[in-house]
Design an enzyme around this catalytic site. Structure first.
Site, short mmCIF file in Angstrom:
data_model
loop_
_atom_site.label_atom_id
_atom_site.label_comp_id
_atom_site.label_asym_id
_atom_site.label_seq_id
_atom_site.Cartn_x
_atom_site.Cartn_y
_atom_site.Cartn_z
CG ASP A 1 -1.98 -0.97 1.26
OD1 ASP A 1 -1.95 -1.88 0.43
OD2 ASP A 1 -2.87 -0.83 2.11
CG ASP A 2 0.20 3.79 2.37
OD1 ASP A 2 -0.94 3.44 2.04
OD2 ASP A 2 0.54 4.00 3.55
CG HIS B 1 -4.29 2.78 -0.43
ND1 HIS B 1 -5.21 2.14 0.36
CD2 HIS B 1 -3.33 3.22 0.44
CE1 HIS B 1 -4.83 2.18 1.63
NE2 HIS B 1 -3.70 2.84 1.71
CG HIS C 1 2.16 0.13 4.36
ND1 HIS C 1 1.88 -0.83 5.30
CD2 HIS C 1 1.03 0.83 4.17
CE1 HIS C 1 0.61 -0.70 5.66
NE2 HIS C 1 0.07 0.30 5.00
CG HIS D 1 -3.44 7.18 2.94
ND1 HIS D 1 -3.74 7.16 4.28
CD2 HIS D 1 -3.03 5.93 2.64
CE1 HIS D 1 -3.49 5.95 4.76
NE2 HIS D 1 -3.07 5.18 3.78
NI NI Z 1 -2.49 3.18 3.43
#
Ligand code: NI
Length: 498
Positions: free
Chosen positions: A313-314, A363, A453, A367
Site C-alpha cells: 500500500d501507499d 488506495h 507498505h 489517503h
Molecule cells: Ni495506506
C-alpha cells in the site's frame, strides 16, 4: 485472534467506521520523527524542466496554487493504517535540494509528532486525521519551492494551514516564505496584503498583528513574477475568520523583496530548467532491460494450493523499483494499492510495476478517511485514482483498499470490491525488518492477504526473507484476483475464506 481482523471501532454519526488492525489499542506510540527513510539526498540536480500538474482535489483550501513535477523527484511517505491513529504525510525529495528537502521533512515530522502527542478525543472530538501534503510549487534555474498543506479534517471539512519553503538546487540554503520579504518592510507588506484582500472582499481590513511573520507563511511566486499571499483561517482575527488571500503584480511586489526574494523571483520566472546552469549530465534512468514478467495472470487453483497474497500500500515510492526487482527475480506476483497523487508524481514507476506483471489497485487519491466523506468526495477520491492509474498503465483498475480499512455505505456503493487483509505486519509502525518478517511469516495461512507498505525501506528489505520463508512453508504467491477469483462490487474481503 491470530490472523483474524478485530472489529473494534463502532459508529460515528451515521457513518460506519470499522478498524481492522490486529489489536485496537490506543494511539500508536510512534511519531514519524525517527528521521527514517530519507534517500537520494546526495544526488545533484541535472537540468530538468518542471511540468505543471493537474490538481482538482475538492479538499483544497484557499486560492489555487499551481503545482509541478520535477523529474527525478521522489516522495517520502509516512502513513498509518491504524483507525485509532490516522495520519498521511507526504513530501517531495527534489534532486539536489538537500537543505530544502530536510527542512520540509523535519517540518512535516514535527507537525505529525505534535498532533500525536495530543489527546485526540479531547482535542478534536475523536476520529480526527492528520493530513500533510508537500507539493512542488516552483522549480526553475537554481531554485525550488515546496508548499506544505497541513490539515486535521473532522467530518467532511477541515482547516488547512500552508507553509511554503524555498531552497536551492545545490542544497546550500533554505528559506521560509517570510525571508522573501525585506525584514524592514514586512509590516508595510502585510498592510498591503490586508488592504488588497479587503478591497476585493469589501470587508474592512483587520488590524496588523505585531508578529507579522505569522502572516507570511505562504508566499508564492505567480507566473508573472508577482506574489501570492495566503493567510490561513484564524491567523488574523481568531478561529472562524476566513482565509485571506492577495495577489500582487511584479511591480507592486518588487520594492518589498529581500535579496533572497529577488533571486527567487528571478529564478522562478526564468523558465530555465531546474538545476540549469549546473553541469549538464544525463539524468540516470532506471535500467530499461525488460525483466521477465511475473506470471500474475495464470490460473492457480487456490482450492488445491496453499495460496497467499502479498499486498503493498501507499506507493509508489522511492523503494518501489527495488521491490519490483526482488519480486521479479523471485517470480512472485503481488498486488499494489497505489495512492493516486503519488502515481501522478511517478508514472514511470507505476508503469514498471504494471509491466512487471503486478496487479495495480486503488488506495484513493490522497489517503484520507473515506468514512468521513460525503458520496461526492468518496467518488472523487476513487474515480480520479482509477482514471490516473488506467491512463498510465492502459489497464482497468477495479480493486479498492480504503485507507485505515475505514469505509461507510458510500464506499460500498462506489462500485468496487473492497480488499482488506487478515495479516497485519504493522510494518508502517515497527519499521523493523525482523519484526515485519516474523509477523508476516508466523500469521500467514492458506488464503491469507498480507498487508505491507512499499514506502518504507525496511519493508522492502524484509520482502526477500518473507518470500523465502513462506516458500519453505509451502506457500504459492498469487495476486488478489488470482486468490479471490470472481468478486462482488461492494463486497468486503479479508482473505480467501472471509
Ligand atoms: Ni495506506
Amino acid at each position: 485472534m491470530l490472523g483474524r481482523p478485530t472489529l473494534c471501532a463502532a459508529t460515528s454519526l451515521t457513518l460506519v467506521v470499522a478498524a481492522f488492525s490486529v489489536g485496537c489499542a490506543g494511539p500508536a506510540d510512534q511519531g514519524g520523527s525517527s528521521g527514517q527513510g530519507s534517500t537520494d539526498t546526495s544526488r545533484t540536480a541535472s537540468p530538468v524542466m518542471a511540468q505543471r500538474i493537474e490538481d482538482n482535489s475538492p479538499f483544497k483550501v484557499g486560492p489555487d496554487v499551481p503545482s509541478f513535477t520535477v523529474p527525478g523527484t521522489t516522495y517520502e511517505t509516512l502513513s498509518s493504517e491504524d483507525n485509532k491513529d490516522r495520519y498521511a504525510v507526504r513530501w517531495p525529495m527534489i534532486p539536489g535540494a538537500t537543505a530544502l528537502n530536510k527542512s520540509v521533512g523535519d517540518f512535516a515530522k514535527e507537525k505529525l509528532a505534535s498532533y500525536q502527542k495530543k489527546d485526540q478525543q479531547q482535542e478534536y472530538g475523536g476520529f480526527a486525521q492528520m493530513h500533510i501534503n508537500g507539493e512542488i510549487v516552483g522549480a526553475a534555474a537554481q531554485v525550488a519551492a515546496v508548499r506544505v498543506t497541513s490539515s486535521i479534517p473532522r467530518g467532511a471539512k477541515g482547516v488547512g494551514l500552508h507553509n511554503t519553503f524555498y531552497g536551492d538546487a545545490g542544497g546550500s540554503w533554505v528559506s521560509p516564505s517570510h525571508d522573501l520579504i525585506d525584514q524592514g518592510r514586512r509590516s508595510e507588506f502585510v498592510k498591503t496584503v490586508l488592504d488588497t484582500s479587503a478591497a476585493k472582499s469589501g470587508n474592512p481590513a483587520p488590524p496588523i498583528p505585531s508578529s507579522v511573520d505569522l502572516l507570511l507563511t505562504d508566499v508564492t511566486v505567480t507566473d508573472n513574477g508577482g506574489l501570492r499571499v495566503v493567510v490561513d483561517e484564524g491567523v488574523v482575527g481568531g478561529v472562524g475568520e476566513p482565509v485571506i488571500s492577495a495577489e500582487m503584480s511584479a511591480e507592486t511586489a518588487a520594492p518589498f523583496l529581500s535579496e533572497r526574494g529577488k533571486s527567487v523571483v528571478q529564478a522562478l520566472t526564468s523558465k530555465a530548467p531546474y538545476g540549469g546552469q549546473a553541469t549538464a549530465t544525463a539524468t540516470p534512468s532506471p535500467s530499461s532491460t525488460a525483466p521477465r514478467p511475473t506470471p500474475s495472470t495464470q490460473n492457480v487453483d487456490c482450492a488445491v494450493k496453499k495460496c497467499v497474497a502479498l499486498t503493498f500500500d501507499d506507493g509508489p515510492g522511492p523503494y518501489t523499483d527495488k521491490l519490483i526487482q526482488d519480486l521479479t527475480s523471485a517470480q512472485v506476483p503481488a498486488t499494489f494499492f497505489m495512492v493516486g497523487r503519488s502515481a501522478q508524481a511517478h508514472p514511470d514507476v507505476v508503469k514498471r510495476v504494471s509491466e512487471a506483471g503486478m496487479v495495480i489497485a486503488n488506495h484513493t487519491w490522497d489517503h484520507r478517511d473515506l468514512a468521513q466523506m460525503d458520496s461526492g468526495q468518496v467518488n472523487w477520491e476513487i474515480n480520479s485514482t482509477s482514471k490516473k492509474l488506467t491512463e498510465i498503465t492502459g489497464k482497468p483498475v477495479n480493486l479498492l483498499r480504503p485507507p485505515y480499512g475505514s469505509y461507510g455505505p458510500e464506499v460500498k456503493q462506489a462500485g468496487a470490491p473492497i480488499i482488506l487483509w487478515d495479516v497485519d505486519t504493522e510494518d508502517w509502525k515497527n519499521r523493523n525488518v525482523a519484526v515485519t518478517t516474523k509477523r508476516a511469516v508466523s500469521q500467514a495461512k492458506a488464503g491469507s492477504i498480507i498487508l505491507l507498505h512499499d514506502v518504507h525501506p525496511t519493508t522492502v528489505q524484509s520482502v526477500p526473507g518473507i518470500i523465502a520463508q513462506l516458500k519453505e512453508k509451502g506457500f504459492t504467491f498469487v495476486t488478489i484476483p488470482q486468490l479471490l477469483g470472481q468478486m462482488k462490487n461492494g463486497g468486503v474481503y479479508f482473505s480467501k475464506n472471509e
